[in-house]
Design an enzyme around this catalytic site. Sequence first.
Site, short mmCIF file in Angstrom:
data_model
loop_
_atom_site.label_atom_id
_atom_site.label_comp_id
_atom_site.label_asym_id
_atom_site.label_seq_id
_atom_site.Cartn_x
_atom_site.Cartn_y
_atom_site.Cartn_z
CE LYS A 151 -2.27 0.20 5.49
NZ LYS A 151 -1.16 0.27 4.53
CE1 TYR A 160 -2.39 4.78 2.01
CE2 TYR A 160 -4.31 3.54 1.33
CZ TYR A 160 -3.26 3.74 2.20
OH TYR A 160 -3.06 2.89 3.27
CG ASN A 220 1.80 -1.82 5.13
OD1 ASN A 220 0.58 -1.63 5.15
ND2 ASN A 220 2.65 -0.92 4.68
CG HIS A 231 -2.62 4.94 7.57
ND1 HIS A 231 -1.76 5.48 6.64
CD2 HIS A 231 -3.16 6.00 8.24
CE1 HIS A 231 -1.79 6.81 6.74
NE2 HIS A 231 -2.63 7.15 7.71
CD GLU A 285 -3.49 10.65 7.31
OE1 GLU A 285 -3.29 9.88 8.27
OE2 GLU A 285 -2.73 10.68 6.31
P1 ADP Z 1 3.33 4.22 4.85
O1 ADP Z 1 2.03 3.46 4.97
O2 ADP Z 1 4.47 3.47 5.50
O3 ADP Z 1 3.21 5.65 5.32
P2 ADP Z 1 3.23 5.10 2.04
O4 ADP Z 1 2.42 6.29 2.43
O5 ADP Z 1 4.44 5.32 1.18
O6 ADP Z 1 3.73 4.25 3.31
O7 ADP Z 1 2.31 4.08 1.27
C1 ADP Z 1 0.98 3.87 1.67
C2 ADP Z 1 0.64 2.40 1.52
O8 ADP Z 1 0.71 2.02 0.14
C3 ADP Z 1 1.64 1.46 2.21
O9 ADP Z 1 1.38 1.32 3.61
C4 ADP Z 1 1.40 0.18 1.46
O10 ADP Z 1 0.20 -0.47 1.90
C5 ADP Z 1 1.18 0.68 0.04
N1 ADP Z 1 2.44 0.68 -0.74
C6 ADP Z 1 3.46 1.56 -0.61
N2 ADP Z 1 4.46 1.25 -1.47
C7 ADP Z 1 4.04 0.15 -2.17
C8 ADP Z 1 4.60 -0.65 -3.22
N3 ADP Z 1 5.80 -0.37 -3.75
N4 ADP Z 1 3.88 -1.70 -3.67
C9 ADP Z 1 2.65 -1.98 -3.17
N5 ADP Z 1 2.06 -1.25 -2.19
C10 ADP Z 1 2.75 -0.20 -1.69
#
Ligand code: ADP
Length: 151
Positions: free
Chosen positions: A9, A49, A113, A116, A127
């Site tokens: 990212k 997303y 974070n 992905h 994907e």
């Molecule tokens: P992951 O990436 O761990 O599979 P998700 O698919 O639930 O998690 O979410 C996709 C991305 O959306 C996350 O990696 C993060 O960047 C963002 N995200 C998820 N939950 C939150 C939140 N509560 N607040 C802000 N950003 C979020």
Amino acid sequence: MEKSLILVKPDGLQRGLVGEIISRFERKGLKIIGLKMLSIEDSTLEQHYEHLADKPFFSDIKEFMKSSPIVAIALEGGEGAVSAIRTLVGPTKGQEAPGGTIRGDFGLSGSNNIVHASDSVENGRVEVDRFFDGNELFEYTKTDFDHIYGR
Ligand code: ADP
């Protein structure tokens, strides 16, 4: 074989973690079958997303993901690879992710974070095909396969 889409990212790119992230997957024994830098488009983001479209932070994610280029990596591995990759990446929130994981070692944010990774074998296939054209994916023999997967 299983496939997983990795995205480094914008925060991972800006913080100079592209090489570190690729290295972690390589040393695990995963096979890189595609690798490129791109600016992500709205339509791709909305598909990628889609499961978060009704969340209040959806527009923030879109803005963040478009704040700089990203690096897309298509990985391939044997049975269990998609799950193993998620283990290397760690849970969503950096502040909760265990040390030793990418998110646990490099971040304290639940949104920025770093990386992905596809969350299921089915999503991995979808994907990888969403982000890579057929001619951007490579079939070749990785010669250490027997050592990586030997019992
Ligand atoms: P992951 O990436 O761990 O599979 P998700 O698919 O639930 O998690 O979410 C996709 C991305 O959306 C996350 O990696 C993060 O960047 C963002 N995200 C998820 N939950 C939150 C939140 N509560 N607040 C802000 N950003 C979020």
